[in-house]
Design an enzyme around this catalytic site. Structure first.
Site, PDB file in Angstrom:
ATOM      1  N   LYS A   1       0.841  -1.188   0.000  1.00  0.00           N
ATOM      2  CA  LYS A   1       0.000   0.000   0.000  1.00  0.00           C
ATOM      3  C   LYS A   1       0.879   1.242   0.000  1.00  0.00           C
ATOM      4  O   LYS A   1       1.861   1.311   0.750  1.00  0.00           O
ATOM      5  CB  LYS A   1      -0.890   0.001   1.242  1.00  0.00           C
ATOM      6  CG  LYS A   1      -1.780   1.235   1.398  1.00  0.00           C
ATOM      7  CD  LYS A   1      -2.891   1.272   0.384  1.00  0.00           C
ATOM      8  CE  LYS A   1      -3.815   2.473   0.612  1.00  0.00           C
ATOM      9  NZ  LYS A   1      -4.831   2.585  -0.431  1.00  0.00           N
TER      10      LYS A   1
ATOM     11  N   ARG B   1      24.917  -0.301   6.902  1.00  0.00           N
ATOM     12  CA  ARG B   1      26.167   0.440   6.652  1.00  0.00           C
ATOM     13  C   ARG B   1      26.071   1.803   7.317  1.00  0.00           C
ATOM     14  O   ARG B   1      25.044   2.169   7.876  1.00  0.00           O
ATOM     15  CB  ARG B   1      26.375   0.625   5.150  1.00  0.00           C
ATOM     16  CG  ARG B   1      25.170   1.286   4.482  1.00  0.00           C
ATOM     17  CD  ARG B   1      25.424   1.692   3.058  1.00  0.00           C
ATOM     18  NE  ARG B   1      24.208   1.992   2.336  1.00  0.00           N
ATOM     19  CZ  ARG B   1      23.528   3.122   2.423  1.00  0.00           C
ATOM     20  NH1 ARG B   1      23.928   4.072   3.255  1.00  0.00           N
ATOM     21  NH2 ARG B   1      22.435   3.323   1.707  1.00  0.00           N
TER      22      ARG B   1
END
Length: 492
Positions: free
Chosen positions: A200, A291
């Site tokens: 959605k 990261r």
């Protein structure tokens, strides 16, 4: 850990090296032939040539990077962000070579690198997720059925994606087949994996991310949030911390959810958990980036924590030196990403030479960059020139410092997005905090920046005219001048 190889380039390589130097750790730079004279190469203790300019022949060459690490006897490899930073195969190769990978374990990168796998991993932790399907599809007929069930608009997303690639918003059934085809094609080209899924589309959400930090001893903390809603083509361009819309209750709930996500994949090191926040202040898990983020400086400034230092300490198997209760938000920080792009020409990359490059300075100003005056902008890499960060005791102070820094930042020879950053920071919606991910779509146009520049030129001309007229109405009396000939003359 006495020596670290930074498997990256530019500003992030320099930023990592500065912390390493502060910690007494020697650094090794790697570079392509076009980066031979780059600042990160000159700053490092040692440097190794990887190959030609294209990243496929240099910064993405795993075996060459590992060979460079072994030749220079590096103890660790820091991948920065981009390139190989979220490549589980690379992380595994580094570990197998006996070198420490300064980042999460390969299995965490692998799980969180795929959005569907990430959703599956956190399913049992009671974390809110956007309604949608949990499997990849390519069948348009099935996609239509799913879309009808969850309701339009929907969002098609690449399972292995990131940075807005392989992502399409679909408003109605008629658009679906073509948008599905484009998303699959783009995902295949960008990631070598055409898998897409449907969820959605949350209309006009805010994009909030939580910084997490975990060690190898079971300790996990969050370092609060970053507001990343100012985006262009699903790419963040202005970030700030903290967010102006989070209440202490929501902040606590999102922080706890982020910690659960980290625990779900046995995460270690620095990572970011991203959420969507809707108009009702309900939040939904989006993804996890395994990261260091481009926008990490704003978190460092409001917490006083050096995230790269923490990455290195965790990689050395040290325990976190603080608990959640020790952390607090102090002040406000804003980051503007500065790209070599032309905001007046649909943000097309601008290639050329930095004829003028004068860095802004001042209280509360930080600039993470990797360029110098006279350098050429390579066409082979991301066009980001720098990250301009402003910090203040309040958000208002941070905004004013940012605007002054943008005015003081002189870049000539190539186009830059400084004018766009100024447009954002001066816009009433941004100043009020009443904005979402549709900011650029709703408010920005090249004509508005042109109008802004025209007004600035008009004001400057009026000021110049006023000074000229004022100067010419003042009665000028010539100063008495001493004749050097007369003063030095000797009568005989």
């Amino acid at each position: 850990m006495k020596k670290i190889l930074i498997a990256n380039r530019g500003e992030i390589a320099l930023r990592i090296m500065r912390t390493a130097k502060k910690m007494g750790i020697k650094t090794v730079a790697v570079y392509s032939d076009v980066d031979r004279d780059a600042p990160h190469v000159k700053f490092a203790d040692e440097a190794v040539l990887l190959g030609k300019a294209p990243s496929s022949e240099s910064y993405l060459m795993m075996d060459k990077i590992l060979t460079a690490a072994k030749q220079t006897q590096a103890d660790g490899i820091h991948p920065g962000y981009g390139f190989l930073s979220e490549n589980a195969v690379f992380a595994k190769k580094v570990a197998e070579s006996g070198i420490t990978f300064i980042g999460p374990k390969p299995h965490a990168i692998e799980i969180m690198g795929n959005k569907l796998a990430a959703k599956e991993a956190v399913r049992d932790y009671n974390i809110p997720m956007v309604p949608g399907i949990d499997e990849a599809i390519t069948d348009v007929t099935l996609a239509v059925k799913i879309a009808k069930k969850i309701g339009f608009p929907i969002l098609i997303k690449a399972a292995a994606g990131g940075g807005g690639k392989g992502m399409r918003v679909v408003e109605n059934r008629e658009e679906l087949p073509e948008q599905m085809k484009r998303a699959i094609s783009e995902a295949t080209a960008a990631f070598g994996d055409g898998s897409v899924f449907i969820e959605k589309y949350v209309t006009s959400p805010r994009h909030i991310e939580i910084q997490v930090l975990a060690d190898n001893h079971g300790n996990v903390v969050h370092l609060f949030e970053r507001e990343c809603s100012i985006q262009r083509r699903h790419q963040k361009v202005v970030e700030e911390a903290p967010s102006v819309v989070l209440t202490p209750t929501i902040r606590k709930a999102m922080g706890e959810a982020a910690i659960k996500v980290a625990k779900a994949c046995d995460y270690v090191g620095v990572g970011t958990v991203e959420f969507l926040l809707d108009a009702n202040k309900e939040f939904y898990f989006l993804e996890m980036n395994t990261r260091l983020q481009v926008e990490h400086p704003v978190t460092e400034l409001i917490t006083g924590i050096d995230l790269v230092e923490q990455q290195i300490k965790v990689a050395r198997n040290e325990k976190l030196g603080f608990a959640q209760a020790d952390l607090s938000i102090q002040g406000h920080a804003i980051e503007v990403r500065v790209y070599a792009e032309d905001p007046l020409d649909n943000f097309l990359p601008s290639i050329g030479t930095l004829e003028t490059y004068i860095r802004p300075e001042g209280k509360g100003i930080r600039l993470d960059d990797g360029f110098e005056e006279g350098m050429a902008i390579p066409i082979y890499y991301d066009p980001m020139l720098s990250k301009l960060i402003a910090y203040g005791a309040t958000r208002e102070e941070a905004i004013q410092r940012m605007l002054q820094a943008i005015d003081d930042y002189k870049i000539r020879g190539v186009s830059s997005t400084l004018s766009f950053g100024k447009f954002v920071c001066e816009h009433p919606a941004f100043i009020s905090g009443n904005f979402d991910t549709q900011f650029v779509k709703n408010y920005y146009s090249a004509d508005k920046v042109r109008d802004l520049r025209s007004e600035e030129r008009r004001v400057a001309a009026l000021i110049g005219l006023h000074l000229f007229v004022k100067n010419n109405t003042v009665v000028k009396v010539p100063k008495p001048q001493t004749s050097h000939w007369k003063a030095n003359r000797k009568d005989t």
